[in-house]
Design a protein around this motif. Structure first.
Motif, mmCIF file in Angstrom:
data_model
loop_
_atom_site.group_PDB
_atom_site.id
_atom_site.type_symbol
_atom_site.label_atom_id
_atom_site.label_comp_id
_atom_site.label_asym_id
_atom_site.label_seq_id
_atom_site.Cartn_x
_atom_site.Cartn_y
_atom_site.Cartn_z
ATOM 1 N N MET A 132 0.844 -1.192 0.000
ATOM 2 C CA MET A 132 0.000 0.000 0.000
ATOM 3 C C MET A 132 0.883 1.246 0.000
ATOM 4 O O MET A 132 1.868 1.320 0.743
ATOM 5 N N GLY A 133 0.535 2.209 -0.826
ATOM 6 C CA GLY A 133 1.330 3.414 -0.929
ATOM 7 C C GLY A 133 1.150 4.333 0.265
ATOM 8 O O GLY A 133 0.226 4.183 1.055
ATOM 9 N N HIS A 134 2.063 5.283 0.380
ATOM 10 C CA HIS A 134 1.963 6.246 1.470
ATOM 11 C C HIS A 134 0.790 7.187 1.197
ATOM 12 O O HIS A 134 0.732 7.828 0.144
ATOM 13 N N PRO A 135 -0.165 7.298 2.133
ATOM 14 C CA PRO A 135 -1.388 8.054 1.842
ATOM 15 C C PRO A 135 -1.215 9.570 1.856
ATOM 16 O O PRO A 135 -2.047 10.275 1.291
ATOM 17 N N HIS A 136 -0.153 10.081 2.492
ATOM 18 C CA HIS A 136 -0.039 11.524 2.672
ATOM 19 C C HIS A 136 1.152 12.147 1.934
ATOM 20 O O HIS A 136 1.107 13.335 1.609
ATOM 21 N N TRP A 137 2.199 11.367 1.712
ATOM 22 C CA TRP A 137 3.406 11.894 1.064
ATOM 23 C C TRP A 137 3.840 10.891 -0.005
ATOM 24 O O TRP A 137 4.773 10.112 0.181
ATOM 25 N N PRO A 138 3.153 10.890 -1.152
ATOM 26 C CA PRO A 138 3.369 9.851 -2.160
ATOM 27 C C PRO A 138 4.776 9.820 -2.744
ATOM 28 O O PRO A 138 5.172 8.812 -3.346
ATOM 29 N N LEU A 139 5.548 10.890 -2.583
ATOM 30 C CA LEU A 139 6.924 10.884 -3.081
ATOM 31 C C LEU A 139 7.735 9.761 -2.449
ATOM 32 O O LEU A 139 8.679 9.244 -3.063
ATOM 33 N N TRP A 140 7.396 9.382 -1.229
ATOM 34 C CA TRP A 140 8.148 8.336 -0.542
ATOM 35 C C TRP A 140 7.932 6.960 -1.155
ATOM 36 O O TRP A 140 8.659 6.016 -0.832
ATOM 37 N N ASP A 141 6.948 6.823 -2.038
ATOM 38 C CA ASP A 141 6.697 5.530 -2.691
ATOM 39 C C ASP A 141 7.546 5.334 -3.943
ATOM 40 O O ASP A 141 7.571 4.235 -4.505
ATOM 41 N N ILE A 142 8.226 6.371 -4.396
ATOM 42 C CA ILE A 142 8.993 6.269 -5.644
ATOM 43 C C ILE A 142 10.196 5.356 -5.447
ATOM 44 O O ILE A 142 10.925 5.461 -4.467
ATOM 45 N N ARG A 143 10.395 4.466 -6.411
ATOM 46 C CA ARG A 143 11.581 3.612 -6.462
ATOM 47 C C ARG A 143 12.077 3.583 -7.909
ATOM 48 O O ARG A 143 11.279 3.559 -8.841
ATOM 49 N N ILE A 144 13.395 3.572 -8.060
ATOM 50 C CA ILE A 144 13.996 3.361 -9.371
ATOM 51 C C ILE A 144 14.871 2.126 -9.252
ATOM 52 O O ILE A 144 15.718 2.041 -8.362
ATOM 53 N N ARG A 145 14.660 1.166 -10.151
ATOM 54 C CA ARG A 145 15.418 -0.078 -10.102
ATOM 55 C C ARG A 145 16.123 -0.320 -11.433
ATOM 56 O O ARG A 145 15.547 -0.121 -12.505
ATOM 57 N N THR A 146 17.381 -0.719 -11.331
ATOM 58 C CA THR A 146 18.148 -1.170 -12.488
ATOM 59 C C THR A 146 18.603 -2.592 -12.182
ATOM 60 O O THR A 146 18.403 -3.085 -11.061
#
Length: 224
Positions: free
Chosen positions: A1-15
């Motif tokens: 479940m994503g962060h409900p108040h600060w969605p920037l914290w859900d960002i991930r970049i994977r290589t």
């Protein structure tokens, strides 16, 4: 479940090698350990902001203030997304991306550091490629800029290998004197031929895009 108040914290970049994730409390502690172990030869200063010259505990407290300030001062007119870089679950450095008036100018700038023990292994290039994918493919950037002191050959090689073009020089303060920085620009047209298909951006939801000042189209697709 994503962060409900600060969605920037859900960002991930994977290589295939790395994971980049926003800097929160655990990442702050991990990065302090990287800095304490050393990120450059003390005889040189590769950073425009010479934060590594400050002794602890002030250096660590300044670092925490900097990371907290990025979140506290976030706005669609001026933002800085700081990300910690992990290889195999181990923190190796940080890669940031920032912009001013991004919805209008579509220009980002980047900055990073990497632990001494992990330099010379291609990680610097990999993490820059990752954040450029976020900028161009995820946010619809038109260009990316960066800079490095002219004697920071390793940084310049990473930059040039990714397609950036020289964009002038400038003289700036450096410790007790001055130094010359080489500026670079990467246009989207120069990035596209190098676009990778093995970089994955996660968590760039409509709510997250809204915090960048961006919207989604009628099909729910973002600016990429």
């Amino acid at each position: 479940m994503g962060h409900p108040h600060w969605p920037l914290w859900d960002i991930r970049i994977r290589t295939p090698r790395l994971e980049l994730r926003p800097i929160r409390e655990q990442e702050m502690a991990d990065l302090v350990a990287v800095v304490d172990a050393g990120v450059h030869d003390p005889a040189t200063m590769p950073f425009l902001n010479p934060f590594t010259d400050v002794e602890n505990p002030a250096r660590t407290r300044d670092s925490y203030r900097f990371w907290f300030r990025n979140w506290a001062e976030w706005s669609t007119d001026r933002w800085h997304l700081p990300m910690a870089v992990y290889e195999g679950g181990r923190c190796v450095g940080t890669q940031g991306v920032e912009a001013q008036r991004f919805p209008l100018l579509r220009t980002v700038s980047t900055g990073s550091f990497l632990g001494l023990a992990d330099q010379g292994r291609g990680i610097g290039r990999e993490m820059r490629a990752a954040v450029l994918h976020l900028a161009f493919a995820g946010l619809g950037a038109a260009r990316a800029v960066t800079e490095a002191f002219t004697d920071n050959v390793a940084s310049q090689r990473v930059t040039e290998s990714l397609g950036y073009r020289p964009n002038g020089t400038d003289v700036v303060p450096r410790r007790d004197g001055t130094g010359v920085v080489q500026r670079y620009v990467l246009e989207r047209s120069d990035w596209e031929p190098r676009r990778r298909d093995d970089v994955v951006v996660e968590g760039l939801s409509a709510d997250a895009l809204d915090m960048f000042g961006l919207g989604v189209d009628d099909d729910g697709v973002g600016p990429a």
